[in-house]
Design an enzyme around this catalytic site. Structure first.
Site, mmCIF file in Angstrom:
data_model
loop_
_atom_site.group_PDB
_atom_site.id
_atom_site.type_symbol
_atom_site.label_atom_id
_atom_site.label_comp_id
_atom_site.label_asym_id
_atom_site.label_seq_id
_atom_site.Cartn_x
_atom_site.Cartn_y
_atom_site.Cartn_z
ATOM 1 N N HIS B 274 0.487 -1.185 0.328
ATOM 2 C CA HIS B 274 -0.543 -0.194 -0.013
ATOM 3 C C HIS B 274 0.935 1.136 -0.359
ATOM 4 C CE1 HIS B 274 -3.009 2.568 1.178
ATOM 5 N NE2 HIS B 274 -3.687 2.107 0.527
ATOM 6 N N PRO B 275 0.341 2.246 -0.842
ATOM 7 C CA PRO B 275 1.210 2.889 -0.624
ATOM 8 C C PRO B 275 0.846 4.470 0.147
ATOM 9 C CG PRO B 275 -0.286 3.205 -2.484
ATOM 10 C CD PRO B 275 -0.241 2.270 -2.162
ATOM 11 N N CYS B 276 0.984 4.102 1.003
ATOM 12 C CA CYS B 276 0.175 5.554 1.471
ATOM 13 C C CYS B 276 1.430 6.258 2.400
ATOM 14 C CB CYS B 276 -1.074 5.420 2.572
ATOM 15 S SG CYS B 276 -0.278 3.929 3.678
ATOM 16 N N LYS B 277 2.387 5.589 2.619
ATOM 17 C CA LYS B 277 4.066 6.222 3.337
ATOM 18 C C LYS B 277 5.063 5.462 1.933
ATOM 19 C CE LYS B 277 2.183 6.452 7.846
ATOM 20 N NZ LYS B 277 0.683 5.846 7.526
ATOM 21 N N HIS B 278 4.785 5.685 0.709
ATOM 22 C CA HIS B 278 5.954 5.790 0.174
ATOM 23 C C HIS B 278 6.193 6.887 -0.057
ATOM 24 C CE1 HIS B 278 4.727 1.530 -0.908
ATOM 25 N NE2 HIS B 278 4.777 1.783 -2.414
#
Lengths: 328, 366
Positions: B274-278
């Site tokens: 999941h890219p939310c912290k990328h």
């Protein structure tokens, strides 16, 4: 001389293929059990270096069948295509009770006919895949067969498989690679001398090798195996082809190049070229006439190593209720 | 509920505007143009990566039609992350776990920690977790959770042996011929296991070579690349989610890695990070790298000609962008810093820390 042992094809079915089959079954095939053409691909064998031990681990000798197998739109990089016959059964009973020997033999006959009548290499990699799709449970039963003619007596190797770089030289290999890139073909002829090399389709055997001394000839194929001493499955039918059409040359020994380099190695990189080379000859003993059809083998084994169907259970990846369970 | 959530995400992505301004150094986010530029660079430098069109009906109009996502097939994964020996993990994982180094373990406090992970390492596959945890008083939360969920999932998914269909052997098959065929090499699986036995008997860490198809898409909402995984075991059977989670480091399984519909296919489901912290992670990494690169670039200006032996591509001169350079304000002209082309290379290094045993970071081998 040791017998040549071929690394069998391993089917690698991408989930996208099952999705494509599901759509096809519901929208087009419905209850039809007719055979359909499918296309699969394979690439040169790959080995990966284990960073913990430093050993090279050979990855599988894969024949990949993907979501566009029925439409056959594009080939992945460095891949060559193999065509096959696909047959889906409506019930698990039909799948179990199908006359598999007859289906297998009909594909083997097709291959043999392409060798002896058409003198073509186009069907040497022909395969058979039988499926039963349990759409409600997202389970797919399947069984691949890669018919290959068994040579009696078996093919033997003179000495052992050696790095092609040692025999043909790095310059020749470097000259072959761009030619394969321009016209990728699963089987090819090589004429190599003094660091130069040219390639040609196997169908041009007579004209291409006319007047070429045996020591400068080689027969190459895209080798999906990465095991150092086991050439890949496609070589079997290529050898059967050469024995059927050019029995004198085959009796003297065939110089085989197992092409395993999709990339030019970095200069100075350890390992360098990965392609293998060996001289292959039929063993001594009584053999059938070159014009007679040899028996064929090649049903894929299941994961227990038995002859049997495999199953792909996509429920964990497709069933909406199961997906909801692991979602956060 | 899950479906509603996915619909919500789809709508949210549809509504969110396309990022226009380049902000990758400030936020770690990139524009679609930068994604394409970085993707071109990745595919050029490392030809295992290639651009794909994907399903035509799912094409995103802010990306070129033939450059919808990046794909590499057959990425090897030799070991499970759960059996990972922590000695030579990639940089990121090693940093996280550096106090688990047995040499430091002599100090009393750290010992428990070391014990836990030593036990886990010897435990082999996922099934071993449960027992190990019982033995050790100081249970790490994440471990317990993962083992619990894994156990739960495996009830439904079944172990590999349970998946075998009860298929009658076919009597009319020419089995003798197949079995006697001396020219068929032994199953590759068997030979792999033997190699592993020879090498690693002591560790009980069997080699099961899985392969992954790895996709990188552009996530319009988070304005970062997003990674997708489709796995196969050594027999070419697709991996179940619980099996895929074995290849994800325990800190991330079930938290940042989930199974979701792949955006460029009508039906494919794939595991995704999941890219939310990328963006925030990438920002940190980029800042650090940028600093290093700027220093080196500054040094290089001082002594040109010294850079010959360094990694060429990292400091590739911006020959194509000569004009842009001149347009940059005088203060920044000195040092260009990290170029956005490298974004995906850096991104893969970051992803490698989440899936330590999947060798997505092919850049190391060049």
């Amino acid at each position: 001389m040791p017998i040549v042992q071929f690394a069998p094809f391993q089917s690698l079915v991408q989930p996208a293929f099952w999705h494509a089959l599901t759509d096809l079954k519901i929208d087009v095939l419905r209850l039809s059990e007719d055979a359909l053409p499918v296309t699969a691909t394979y690439t040169t064998g790959r080995a990966v270096k284990d960073r913990e031990t430093g050993n090279d681990i050979a990855l599988g000798c894969n024949l990949t069948i993907s979501g566009d197998a029925f439409s056959n739109t594009h080939l992945p990089q460095h891949a060559v295509a193999a065509t096959g016959s696909f047959k889906n059964f409506n019930t698990i009973e039909d799948f179990k009770n199908a006359d598999k020997t007859a289906l297998f033999n009909s594909v083997a006959d097709e291959i043999w006919k392409s060798i002896t009548v058409d003198k073509s290499t186009a069907l040497l990699n022909r395969f058979l895949v039988l499926t039963f799709a349990d759409l409600k449970k997202y389970k797919y039963f399947y069984w691949f067969a890669f018919p290959a003619f068994a040579s009696k007596p078996a093919w033997e190797i003179d000495g052992e498989w050696a790095p092609a770089e040692d025999i043909l030289g790095a310059d020749s290999l470097a000259a072959i690679r761009p030619q394969l890139r321009v016209s990728p073909r699963p089987f090819f002829l090589v004429r190599a001398s003094g660091g130069q090399a040219t390639t040609a389709p196997v169908e041009d055997y007579v004209s291409f090798f006319a007047g070429v001394p045996p020591a400068e000839r080689a027969i190459g194929f895209i080798d999906p195996s990465a095991v150092p001493n086991n050439p890949g499955w496609p070589l079997r039918n290529l050898l059967a082809y050469l024995r059927a059409l050019y029995p004198e040359d085959a009796a003297q020994g065939l110089r085989v190049l197992c092409w395993r380099d999709s990339e030019t190695p970095q200069t100075g990189a350890p390992g360098g070229w990965k392609s293998r080379f060996g001289v292959v000859k039929q063993g001594a003993g009584e053999s059938i006439a070159p014009t007679e059809k040899p028996s064929a083998v090649g049903w894929e084994k299941n994961i227990q190593g038995k002859l049997g169907a495999r199953v792909a259970d996509l429920a964990p990846m497709m069933d909406p209720t199961r997906l909801a369970d692991q979602a956060v | 509920m899950h479906t509603i959530q996915q619909q919500y995400w789809a709508v949210r992505e549809y509504l969110s505007p396309v990022l226009k301004e380049s902000k990758f150094k400030e936020h770690g986010r990139i524009t679609p143009e930068e994604f394409v530029a970085a993707g071109d660079f990745l595919a050029y430098k490392f030809p295992v990566w290639s651009w794909e069109k994907g399903d035509g009906s799912k094409a995103r109009d802010y990306l070129p039609a033939d450059k919808q996502y990046l794909l590499t097939r057959g990425v090897p994964c030799l070991r499970r992350a759960s059996t990972l020996a922590y000695t030579d993990a990639d940089e990121d994982a090693e940093r996280l776990l550096s106090f688990a180094d047995p040499k430091d373990g002599a100090a009393g406090g750290a010992e428990e920690w070391v014990e836990t992970h030593a036990g886990r390492s010897a435990g082999g596959d996922a099934g071993g977790h449960v027992g190990t945890i019982d033995d050790i008083p100081d249970v790490d939360d994440a471990d317990g959770e993962v083992a619990g969920v894994l156990g739960h999932l495996s009830l439904g998914g079944g172990g590999v042996p349970a998946d075998i269909p009860d298929m009658d052997e076919i009597p009319d098959m020419e089995e003798d011929l197949e079995d006697e065929d001396e020219a068929t090499a032994a199953a590759p699986k068997a030979s792999n296991v033997i190699t592993a036995d020879e090498v690693e008997v002591a560790k009980g860490n069997l080699l099961q070579v899985r392969t992954y198809d790895v996709m990188i898409t552009y996530d319009k909402y988070y304005q970062t690349p997003r990674i997708w995984l489709v796995g196969y075991d050594e027999n070419g059977t697709p991996l179940t989610p619980s099996q895929i989670f074995q290849d994800v480091s325990a800190d991330h399984a079930f938290k940042t890695v989930t199974i979701e519909p792949f955006p460029h296919s009508a039906s494919l489901q794939a595991a995704s990070v999941h890219p939310c912290k990328h963006a925030s992670v990438m920002k940190k990494v980029i800042e650090r790298m940028n600093q290093g690169i700027e220093e080196q670039q500054a040094a290089r200006r001082g002594a040109t000609g010294k850079d010959g032996k360094q990694k060429k591509w990292l400091f590739r001169r911006a020959s194509g962008n000569g004009k842009d350079d001149k347009a940059v304000p005088a203060g920044e002209e000195e040092v260009e810093g990290m170029r956005v082309d490298l974004y995906l290379v850096v991104f893969l290094k970051f992803i490698a820390s989440i899936v330590p045993t999947i060798e997505v970071d092919s850049t190391a081998s060049f």
